[in-house]
Motif scaffolding. Structure first.
Motif, PDB file in Angstrom:
ATOM      1  N   ASN A  13       0.817  -1.209   0.000  1.00 33.92           N
ATOM      2  CA  ASN A  13       0.000   0.000   0.000  1.00 33.92           C
ATOM      3  C   ASN A  13       0.857   1.268   0.000  1.00 33.92           C
ATOM      4  O   ASN A  13       0.387   2.335   0.346  1.00 33.92           O
ATOM      5  N   GLN A  17       2.181   0.169  -6.122  1.00 32.20           N
ATOM      6  CA  GLN A  17       1.856  -1.124  -5.517  1.00 32.20           C
ATOM      7  C   GLN A  17       2.006  -2.308  -6.470  1.00 32.20           C
ATOM      8  O   GLN A  17       2.578  -3.326  -6.103  1.00 32.20           O
ATOM      9  N   GLU A  45      -9.193  -1.988   1.331  1.00 29.20           N
ATOM     10  CA  GLU A  45      -8.900  -1.091   2.452  1.00 29.20           C
ATOM     11  C   GLU A  45      -7.942  -1.789   3.415  1.00 29.20           C
ATOM     12  O   GLU A  45      -7.950  -3.017   3.517  1.00 29.20           O
ATOM     13  N   PRO A  46      -7.139  -1.021   4.156  1.00 30.61           N
ATOM     14  CA  PRO A  46      -6.295  -1.636   5.195  1.00 30.61           C
ATOM     15  C   PRO A  46      -7.160  -2.367   6.227  1.00 30.61           C
ATOM     16  O   PRO A  46      -8.296  -1.966   6.492  1.00 30.61           O
ATOM     17  N   SER A  51      -5.388   3.779   7.688  1.00 26.82           N
ATOM     18  CA  SER A  51      -4.488   4.408   6.727  1.00 26.82           C
ATOM     19  C   SER A  51      -5.316   4.901   5.559  1.00 26.82           C
ATOM     20  O   SER A  51      -6.335   4.305   5.210  1.00 26.82           O
ATOM     21  N   ASN A  53      -3.993   4.907   2.655  1.00 27.08           N
ATOM     22  CA  ASN A  53      -3.383   4.199   1.528  1.00 27.08           C
ATOM     23  C   ASN A  53      -4.078   2.862   1.291  1.00 27.08           C
ATOM     24  O   ASN A  53      -4.113   2.014   2.172  1.00 27.08           O
ATOM     25  N   PHE A  55      -4.614  -0.865  -0.320  1.00 29.95           N
ATOM     26  CA  PHE A  55      -3.747  -1.998  -0.635  1.00 29.95           C
ATOM     27  C   PHE A  55      -4.061  -2.572  -2.010  1.00 29.95           C
ATOM     28  O   PHE A  55      -5.214  -2.619  -2.439  1.00 29.95           O
ATOM     29  N   ASN A  57      -3.446  -6.303  -3.667  1.00 26.86           N
ATOM     30  CA  ASN A  57      -3.153  -7.659  -3.192  1.00 26.86           C
ATOM     31  C   ASN A  57      -3.257  -8.674  -4.320  1.00 26.86           C
ATOM     32  O   ASN A  57      -4.050  -8.504  -5.242  1.00 26.86           O
ATOM     33  N   SER A  88       5.174  -6.702  11.288  1.00 27.53           N
ATOM     34  CA  SER A  88       4.031  -6.599  12.203  1.00 27.53           C
ATOM     35  C   SER A  88       4.184  -7.480  13.434  1.00 27.53           C
ATOM     36  O   SER A  88       3.744  -7.114  14.518  1.00 27.53           O
ATOM     37  N   TYR A  94       0.081  -3.380  12.859  1.00 32.73           N
ATOM     38  CA  TYR A  94       0.185  -3.210  11.418  1.00 32.73           C
ATOM     39  C   TYR A  94       0.414  -1.752  11.057  1.00 32.73           C
ATOM     40  O   TYR A  94      -0.085  -0.851  11.721  1.00 32.73           O
ATOM     41  N   THR A  95       1.175  -1.526   9.984  1.00 34.53           N
ATOM     42  CA  THR A  95       1.440  -0.195   9.453  1.00 34.53           C
ATOM     43  C   THR A  95       1.455  -0.282   7.928  1.00 34.53           C
ATOM     44  O   THR A  95       1.437  -1.376   7.360  1.00 34.53           O
ATOM     45  N   ASP A  96       1.514   0.894   7.287  1.00 32.84           N
ATOM     46  CA  ASP A  96       1.687   0.923   5.835  1.00 32.84           C
ATOM     47  C   ASP A  96       2.965   0.167   5.482  1.00 32.84           C
ATOM     48  O   ASP A  96       3.935   0.179   6.252  1.00 32.84           O
TER      49      ASP A  96
END
Length: 138
Positions: A13, A17, A45-46, A51, A53, A55, A57, A88, A94-96
């Motif tokens: 993200n 990407q 969405e995260p 966030s 940002n 994702f 996937n 993580s 969790y983070t970007d």
């Protein structure tokens, strides 16, 4: 040397990407793994953190000669090579991230260690985006 069938999920993200995912797939291949199938890209969405940002996937099936822990080391090295700084599990949240690679299934193995749990139950049963990507592979 026997080949093990493994399902991976990749996500990004940050930055470009799709290019991040394509680079990660190339690095997985360069590490001696055979990529058998790749899903379509899915934007989502995260999950479990906030966030702005989105994702990107994919799911992929690979065949690998590596053990589960060897494969985990391989994909963690790829994440670090690509610039991921926060794991993580290590950071507790969790983070970007520029790239995230998760082992979802490894043959039909049930495996638990401090570093790795197979199958990855959150992706198999709890996360909508994962279920969409995995439905053709599982």
């Amino acid at each position: 040397m026997s080949q093990h069938k493994v399902v991976l999920l990749l996500g990004s993200n940050l930055g470009e990407q799709k290019k991040n995912i394509e680079l990660a797939l190339e690095k997985i291949k360069e590490a001696g793994n055979n990529i058998s199938q790749i899903s379509e890209y899915l934007m989502s969405e995260p999950v479990e953190f906030a966030s702005s940002n989105i994702f990107c996937n994919i799911a992929t099936i690979i065949f690998t000669p590596l053990s589960p822990i060897q494969l985990l080391d391989c994909i963690k090295n790829i994440e670090v090579e690509m610039g991921r700084v926060n794991d993580s599990k290590a950071s507790g949240g969790y983070t970007d991230r520029i790239i995230d690679i998760d082992i979802i299934k490894y043959n039909e193995l049930n495996f638990t260690s401090e570093r790795l749990v197979i199958p990855h139950k959150k992706h198999l049963f709890e996360r909508d985006f994962s279920r969409i990507l995995l439905e053709k592979f599982i």
